[in-house]
Design a protein around this motif. Structure first.
Motif, short mmCIF file in Angstrom:
data_model
loop_
_atom_site.label_atom_id
_atom_site.label_comp_id
_atom_site.label_asym_id
_atom_site.label_seq_id
_atom_site.Cartn_x
_atom_site.Cartn_y
_atom_site.Cartn_z
N SER A 13 -47.63 -0.31 4.35
CA SER A 13 -49.03 0.09 4.47
C SER A 13 -49.76 -0.76 5.52
O SER A 13 -50.55 -0.26 6.32
CB SER A 13 -49.74 -0.02 3.12
N LEU A 14 -49.47 -2.06 5.52
CA LEU A 14 -50.07 -2.94 6.52
C LEU A 14 -49.56 -2.60 7.93
O LEU A 14 -50.31 -2.67 8.91
CB LEU A 14 -49.77 -4.40 6.19
N TRP A 15 -48.29 -2.26 7.99
CA TRP A 15 -47.69 -1.85 9.26
C TRP A 15 -48.40 -0.60 9.79
O TRP A 15 -48.78 -0.54 10.95
CB TRP A 15 -46.20 -1.58 9.03
N LEU A 16 -48.61 0.38 8.92
CA LEU A 16 -49.30 1.61 9.31
C LEU A 16 -50.73 1.30 9.75
O LEU A 16 -51.19 1.83 10.77
CB LEU A 16 -49.31 2.60 8.14
N LEU A 17 -51.41 0.45 9.00
CA LEU A 17 -52.79 0.10 9.34
C LEU A 17 -52.86 -0.57 10.71
O LEU A 17 -53.75 -0.25 11.52
CB LEU A 17 -53.37 -0.81 8.26
N ALA A 18 -51.93 -1.47 10.97
CA ALA A 18 -51.91 -2.16 12.27
C ALA A 18 -51.68 -1.17 13.41
O ALA A 18 -52.33 -1.23 14.46
CB ALA A 18 -50.83 -3.24 12.27
N ASP A 19 -50.74 -0.22 13.20
CA ASP A 19 -50.48 0.80 14.21
C ASP A 19 -51.73 1.62 14.50
O ASP A 19 -52.08 1.88 15.66
CB ASP A 19 -49.36 1.74 13.74
N LEU A 20 -52.41 2.05 13.44
CA LEU A 20 -53.59 2.90 13.61
C LEU A 20 -54.73 2.16 14.30
O LEU A 20 -55.43 2.73 15.14
CB LEU A 20 -54.04 3.43 12.24
N VAL A 21 -54.90 0.88 13.96
CA VAL A 21 -55.97 0.09 14.59
C VAL A 21 -55.69 -0.08 16.08
O VAL A 21 -56.58 0.10 16.92
CB VAL A 21 -56.11 -1.28 13.89
N LEU A 22 -54.46 -0.44 16.42
CA LEU A 22 -54.11 -0.64 17.83
C LEU A 22 -54.18 0.66 18.61
O LEU A 22 -54.63 0.69 19.77
CB LEU A 22 -52.71 -1.24 17.94
N LEU A 23 -53.74 1.75 17.98
CA LEU A 23 -53.80 3.04 18.66
C LEU A 23 -55.24 3.48 18.88
O LEU A 23 -55.58 3.98 19.96
CB LEU A 23 -53.05 4.09 17.82
N ALA A 24 -56.08 3.28 17.89
CA ALA A 24 -57.50 3.61 18.04
C ALA A 24 -58.14 2.77 19.13
O ALA A 24 -58.96 3.26 19.92
CB ALA A 24 -58.22 3.40 16.70
N THR A 25 -57.76 1.50 19.20
CA THR A 25 -58.28 0.62 20.24
C THR A 25 -57.91 1.13 21.63
O THR A 25 -58.74 1.16 22.55
CB THR A 25 -57.74 -0.81 20.07
N PHE A 26 -56.66 1.56 21.77
CA PHE A 26 -56.21 2.10 23.05
C PHE A 26 -57.00 3.33 23.45
O PHE A 26 -57.51 3.44 24.58
CB PHE A 26 -54.71 2.44 22.99
#
Length: 377
Positions: A13-26
């Protein structure tokens, strides 16, 4: 329920959250040109080139090896998931959630890596921005004149390359790959911002798969390698190599890479590259002229020497066998959607706008030299 799933799959879940945050930032920052330029210039480009130097220490395509490993990983992952589901008993929904979440996280991480290693280049200053050469609509007269010029250059260079008993281009592919290291020498002198110590291109072993998917070459940002299809007709291999080396320089736009491929190949000291570059440019221009003036197109086509005609027939015959196949349709649909997702609004059709760049460069007042169409009548 959600809290329980989170607690049991906290790491995923933390892995998914980190992916989504970084992708949104991009995606939020992609409109900031200065930020994208800084990220590409100081982080992603040096990283890609460093990885590329390592991967070029071996002769085979590391990208191709990774693709094979990825295929085995996917098969193994799916097999393990099925076994886990069978053994899960009454907890199959939890098991399915965990394995699905793992697959989503892995896929998002790969996509995220692609966004930062390569996707950023779609939002940096383009070749047109940096060179001042701007594609713009041109008159039909200019299209006719430049197409005739390219046909003349094709004729002049067609007899400078070895041919087989059928009159078809027969330069050894290994020689073409080796010569790719110097193809940009002249272009770099004219556009110093493109300067790069070229590592060359690599041939793909499973090139038939590339052909089925309608690819002649591919640049892999994860390995920093330029890869080319070794099965398709060799007459286009030099120009294809030059195209992929344009990507190596951080040029993301396919239209700009096609223009640079033609410019680099035609100014190369290697006759095989010169001929291939003129032939590629002629094909783009001829296709555009056919839609605008079929009579002029036919007149110019009839002026081609037998060697060029043999290569065009060989090229068409090879690719016709893949026309309308399911893999090709799927590949083109996916790639079209990919280009549009990165702001290339015309999708695959952006390949056609290379004609505008060629007309600007080789037309009146451009950097090239065009002949008068009447000279070929």
């Amino acid at each position: 329920m959600i809290k329980r799933l989170w607690n049991k799959n906290q790491a995923l879940s933390l892995w998914l959250l980190a992916d989504l945050v970084l992708l949104a930032t991009f995606w939020l920052c992609r409109g900031q040109r200065a930020w994208m330029n800084a990220l590409a210039d100081h982080v992603t480009t040096p990283l890609r080139l460093a990885v590329g130097r390592l991967c070029y220490r071996v002769d085979f395509s590391v990208m191709e090896a990774l693709c094979i490993l990825l295929a085995f990983f996917v098969i193994g992952y799916l097999g393990s998931a099925v076994i886990a589901l069978v053994r899960a008993g009454g907890h199959r929904w939890r098991c399915l959630y965990r394995w699905t979440l793992g697959a989503v996280c892995t896929g998002l991480t790969i996509y995220l890596g692609f966004c930062f290693l390569w996707g950023v280049n779609y939002y940096t200053d383009s070749f047109q921005d940096r060179s001042g050469i701007r594609a713009r609509p041109m008159a039909l007269e200019d299209l006719t004149t430049v197409t005739a010029y390219f046909a003349r250059q094709v004729n002049e260079t067609a007899n400078t390359v070895p041919r087989n008993e059928y009159g078809v281009f027969a330069v050894p592919r290994t020689e073409i790959l080796e010569s790719s290291k110097t193809v940009y020498d002249a272009v770099e002198r004219q556009f110093p911002f493109l300067a790069l110590e070229d590592p060359g291109v690599k041939g793909v072993h499973f090139s038939h798969v590339m052909s089925a998917l309608d690819f002649t070459g591919i640049y892999c940002p994860f390995t920093g390698e330029s890869n080319v299809n070794m099965e398709s007709p060799a007459c286009m291999l030099p120009a294809t190599a030059a195209h992929e080396l344009a990507h190596q320089r951080g040029v993301a736009s396919e239209q700009e890479c096609n223009f640079l491929a033609i410019l680099a190949a035609t100014t190369s000291a290697d006759p095989a590259y010169q001929y291939s570059g003129w032939l590629m440019g002629y094909l783009y221009l001829n296709n555009a002229l056919y839609r605008a003036d079929q009579d002029a197109c036919r007149t110019i086509r009839e002026s081609l020497v037998p060697g060029a005609e043999a290569d065009l027939r060989d090229h068409a015959a090879y690719w016709n066998q893949f026309q309308e196949s399911v893999p090709q349709k799927v590949s083109n649909t996916v790639y079209d959607s990919f280009l549009k997702s990165y702001g290339q609004d015309k999708g695959i059709r952006t390949y056609g706008t290379v004609v505008d760049l060629l007309l600007v460069w080789y037309g009146p007042g451009g950097g090239g030299e065009a002949l008068n169409f009447n000279e070929l009548r």
